[in-house]
Design a protein around this motif. Structure first.
Motif, PDB file in Angstrom:
ATOM      1  N   ARG A 135     -23.868   5.403 -13.805  1.00 44.71           N
ATOM      2  CA  ARG A 135     -24.344   6.774 -13.610  1.00 44.71           C
ATOM      3  C   ARG A 135     -25.767   6.918 -14.154  1.00 44.71           C
ATOM      4  NH1 ARG A 135     -21.161  10.346 -16.704  1.00 44.71           N
ATOM      5  NH2 ARG A 135     -22.235  11.980 -15.529  1.00 44.71           N
ATOM      6  N   GLU A 136     -26.715   6.620 -13.293  1.00 44.49           N
ATOM      7  CA  GLU A 136     -28.121   6.737 -13.675  1.00 44.49           C
ATOM      8  C   GLU A 136     -28.954   6.877 -12.410  1.00 44.49           C
ATOM      9  OE1 GLU A 136     -29.329   2.193 -14.394  1.00 44.49           O
ATOM     10  OE2 GLU A 136     -27.463   2.811 -15.379  1.00 44.49           O
ATOM     11  N   ALA A 137     -30.125   7.466 -12.556  1.00 44.55           N
ATOM     12  CA  ALA A 137     -31.017   7.639 -11.410  1.00 44.55           C
ATOM     13  C   ALA A 137     -31.610   6.299 -10.996  1.00 44.55           C
ATOM     14  CB  ALA A 137     -32.124   8.621 -11.750  1.00 44.55           C
ATOM     15  N   GLY A 138     -31.849   6.165  -9.692  1.00 44.35           N
ATOM     16  CA  GLY A 138     -32.544   4.984  -9.199  1.00 44.35           C
ATOM     17  C   GLY A 138     -31.706   3.743  -9.038  1.00 44.35           C
ATOM     18  N   ILE A 139     -30.391   3.853  -9.065  1.00 50.31           N
ATOM     19  CA  ILE A 139     -29.535   2.681  -8.865  1.00 50.31           C
ATOM     20  C   ILE A 139     -29.799   2.098  -7.475  1.00 50.31           C
ATOM     21  CG2 ILE A 139     -27.155   1.841  -8.713  1.00 50.31           C
ATOM     22  CD1 ILE A 139     -26.345   4.232 -10.441  1.00 50.31           C
ATOM     23  N   PRO A 140     -30.037   0.803  -7.386  1.00 46.48           N
ATOM     24  CA  PRO A 140     -30.237   0.216  -6.054  1.00 46.48           C
ATOM     25  C   PRO A 140     -28.968   0.303  -5.223  1.00 46.48           C
ATOM     26  CG  PRO A 140     -30.055  -1.496  -7.730  1.00 46.48           C
ATOM     27  CD  PRO A 140     -30.155  -0.196  -8.467  1.00 46.48           C
ATOM     28  N   ILE A 141     -29.119   0.607  -3.952  1.00 43.29           N
ATOM     29  CA  ILE A 141     -27.971   0.776  -3.065  1.00 43.29           C
ATOM     30  C   ILE A 141     -27.743  -0.516  -2.303  1.00 43.29           C
ATOM     31  CG2 ILE A 141     -26.998   2.121  -1.175  1.00 43.29           C
ATOM     32  CD1 ILE A 141     -28.904   4.377  -1.954  1.00 43.29           C
ATOM     33  N   LYS A 142     -26.573  -1.116  -2.508  1.00 44.39           N
ATOM     34  CA  LYS A 142     -26.244  -2.348  -1.783  1.00 44.39           C
ATOM     35  C   LYS A 142     -25.731  -2.026  -0.384  1.00 44.39           C
ATOM     36  CE  LYS A 142     -23.276  -6.435  -1.927  1.00 44.39           C
ATOM     37  NZ  LYS A 142     -22.145  -7.095  -2.583  1.00 44.39           N
ATOM     38  N   GLU A 143     -24.815  -1.056  -0.321  1.00 43.74           N
ATOM     39  CA  GLU A 143     -24.235  -0.651   0.956  1.00 43.74           C
ATOM     40  C   GLU A 143     -24.118   0.858   0.990  1.00 43.74           C
ATOM     41  OE1 GLU A 143     -20.976  -3.273   2.820  1.00 43.74           O
ATOM     42  OE2 GLU A 143     -20.611  -3.348   0.678  1.00 43.74           O
ATOM     43  N   THR A 144     -24.298   1.429   2.141  1.00 41.38           N
ATOM     44  CA  THR A 144     -24.118   2.872   2.283  1.00 41.38           C
ATOM     45  C   THR A 144     -22.743   3.138   2.875  1.00 41.38           C
ATOM     46  OG1 THR A 144     -25.266   2.780   4.404  1.00 41.38           O
ATOM     47  CG2 THR A 144     -26.574   3.374   2.466  1.00 41.38           C
ATOM     48  N   VAL A 145     -21.711   2.782   2.094  1.00 42.20           N
ATOM     49  CA  VAL A 145     -20.337   2.946   2.570  1.00 42.20           C
ATOM     50  C   VAL A 145     -20.038   4.392   2.957  1.00 42.20           C
ATOM     51  CG1 VAL A 145     -17.912   2.778   1.913  1.00 42.20           C
ATOM     52  CG2 VAL A 145     -19.487   0.927   1.336  1.00 42.20           C
ATOM     53  N   PRO A 146     -20.419   5.396   2.150  1.00 42.07           N
ATOM     54  CA  PRO A 146     -20.125   6.777   2.561  1.00 42.07           C
ATOM     55  C   PRO A 146     -20.704   7.126   3.927  1.00 42.07           C
ATOM     56  CG  PRO A 146     -20.738   6.704   0.249  1.00 42.07           C
ATOM     57  CD  PRO A 146     -21.021   5.338   0.801  1.00 42.07           C
ATOM     58  N   ARG A 147     -21.926   6.692   4.192  1.00 42.72           N
ATOM     59  CA  ARG A 147     -22.540   6.975   5.491  1.00 42.72           C
ATOM     60  C   ARG A 147     -21.729   6.336   6.616  1.00 42.72           C
ATOM     61  NH1 ARG A 147     -28.001   8.153   6.682  1.00 42.72           N
ATOM     62  NH2 ARG A 147     -28.542   7.842   8.886  1.00 42.72           N
ATOM     63  N   LYS A 148     -21.298   5.100   6.409  1.00 44.66           N
ATOM     64  CA  LYS A 148     -20.513   4.404   7.427  1.00 44.66           C
ATOM     65  C   LYS A 148     -19.204   5.139   7.720  1.00 44.66           C
ATOM     66  CE  LYS A 148     -22.335  -0.218   6.408  1.00 44.66           C
ATOM     67  NZ  LYS A 148     -22.015  -1.562   5.866  1.00 44.66           N
ATOM     68  N   LEU A 149     -18.628   5.738   6.677  1.00 45.16           N
ATOM     69  CA  LEU A 149     -17.370   6.461   6.866  1.00 45.16           C
ATOM     70  C   LEU A 149     -17.567   7.662   7.784  1.00 45.16           C
ATOM     71  CD1 LEU A 149     -15.902   6.385   3.249  1.00 45.16           C
ATOM     72  CD2 LEU A 149     -15.074   5.123   5.241  1.00 45.16           C
TER      73      LEU A 149
END
Length: 484
Positions: A135-149
């Protein structure tokens, strides 16, 4: 007026937006069975979860306590039974409790007060979602699973719809074969996975909603949505900071509508079995959900925020000894379930329950008023860079973000939450009053720090921050037991 002990059928769904009901006034969503239940009972139009995410909400429901008092911060902190549940109180006093379906606790072996669990769905591997601990700002995103859903929404069957059909079958069998033979009051929990993602609705329900008819979410566009930094970071982590194509949005909403109707049909089968068994005159019924879903409103999806779509929940109580066709506008909360269930079953609270924050809703259902009652919710989980807290009274909703500006909405005049009043100097006294009220309950900074320290501890116990970030979302939602 005291309540005579009766059977209790407690029906729960997952992620059901309070507005997505015919009895809530929705012009499109078809929920005939829940609408009829509301006509035969009492609909609480201002009901709220205590935390808009699954595991903390369900731990709070079980214990009648707020998540920060029991350490139920996130989806990797499942209920283990250390704090007494209403199930403990019932079983201690001889009231049998059977659960069928989703509980979302740690496992079946913990003493949670629910010894008879059928088709139980608990957190993955007894651990849950570890990614929620970062839980911190700027975490790199590996996958956009929510978007895919969201982009994967459409007609069909999922493991969750199959699971819910199995839950219905087991519940119907219980009511026809076991409950009718019982010589004393019982409690049956029937808990569904829908309308939780994936947004895959059985064809017959998906087809109820032509795409051109679905209601487009309010404040969705980039030039409309609120740009509070905490919300912006949540959108970024979800892969949803931009605007999706309108066709994709409408498909997702149609699928969600369809899942609401599918879930309603399952509940209809259970209620029919209750009537056919002749138990409807001696059984009270509660329907609710653990939290809602924003479904694109304010440029937000899923739960995890304090907007009404996510933090509001449906809540209906019905019974032969309760008023019919009544709407209660007083604010109520999931923490009210503990005393409500005990009173319904004729079971007394113990001395250690004296500090429970909830109240029995049977009294409110019968016309007792709770003027200007304030309800509370909190969030320390997935996608939140800081802890935040909601206080909702008769007119206003105040959202306190630790280290970030607050939000304030006048829900009486602005039920759609379109205008944030927090920056208006004329509302400084209102905000100050809420700040003082929150400070009487807890120290926001201290609780935020406590949550994050516990999350770091658990991250380190499971390989550390970098490893968990690299893994990303292993499973975007809890697998349904016994369903391929």
């Amino acid at each position: 007026m005291s309540s005579e002990p009766q059977n209790l059928l407690f029906i729960m769904s997952d992620q059901h937006n309070r507005d997505m009901l015919g009895c809530s006034g929705h012009p499109i969503v078809k929920t005939p069975n829940l609408d009829e239940l509301a006509r035969q009972g009492v609909f609480f139009s201002n009901a709220y979860t205590s935390s808009p995410i699954c595991v903390p909400a369900r731990a709070s429901l079980a214990t009648g306590r707020y998540p920060h008092t029991i350490g139920a911060w996130d989806n990797a902190a499942p209920y283990t039974g250390e704090q007494a549940s209403w199930g403990h109180r019932l079983t201690e006093q001889g009231v049998p409790v059977t659960t069928i379906g989703k509980l979302h606790y740690r496992n079946t072996t913990d003493d949670t007060g629910f010894p008879d669990q059928r088709l139980p769905m608990h957190v993955s591997n007894g651990v849950g979602d570890l990614y929620t601990l970062v839980r911190e700002a700027g975490i790199p995103i590996k996958e956009t699973v929510p978007r895919k859903l969201i982009l994967g929404a459409g007609p069909g069957e999922s493991a969750y719809t199959k699971f819910d059909r199995a839950v219905t079958s087991r519940a119907v069998s219980y009511l026809r074969e076991e409950a009718s033979a019982s010589g004393k009051p019982w409690v049956l929990v029937v808990s569904y996975a829908c309308p939780h993602f994936p947004l895959i609705a059985p064809r017959e329900y998906y087809d109820l909603y032509p795409l051109e008819d679905v209601i487009f979410p309010k404040q969705y566009g980039l030039n409309q949505r609120p740009m509070h930094f905490v919300l912006e970071e949540y959108r970024r982590l979800s892969g949803l900071a931009d605007e999706l194509d309108e066709a994709d949005i409408r498909k997702a909403i149609a699928a969600y509508y369809g899942l609401c109707s599918f879930m309603d049909a399952q509940i209809g089968e259970v209620l029919s079995a209750l009537r056919e068994s002749g138990l409807d005159k001696t059984t009270r019924i509660i329907y609710t959900s653990d939290h809602g879903d924003a479904m694109g409103e304010h440029g937000l999806w899923f739960k995890s925020t304090m907007y009404e779509g996510a933090v509001g929940i449906p809540f209906i109580i019905a019974g032969a000894d309760l008023p019919k066709g009544t709407t209660v506008t007083d604010n109520v909360s999931l923490v009210d379930c503990f005393p409500t269930i005990l009173e319904s079953a004729g079971v007394q609270l113990k001395e250690e329950d004296s500090d429970l924050p909830g109240t029995s809703l049977l009294r409110l259902a019968r016309g007792e008023v709770a003027p200007n009652r304030t309800v509370f919710a909190e969030y320390h989980a997935a996608g939140s860079i800081t802890g935040f807290y909601m206080l909702r009274d008769e007119h206003y909703k105040y959202i306190h973000y630790v280290d970030y500006p607050p939000q304030l909405f006048n829900l009486k005049d602005d039920p759609d939450e379109l205008e944030d009043l927090a920056g208006d100097p004329s509302y400084e006294d209102v905000i100050r009053r809420f700040e003082e009220q929150l400070a009487e309950m807890l120290d926001p900074q201290e609780i935020n720090s406590k949550a994050k320290k516990d999350q770091v501890r658990r991250l380190n116990a499971h390989g550390g921050r970098e490893q968990i970030i690299a893994q990303g979302f292993k499973v975007p939602f809890t697998p349904a037991p016994g369903v391929p």
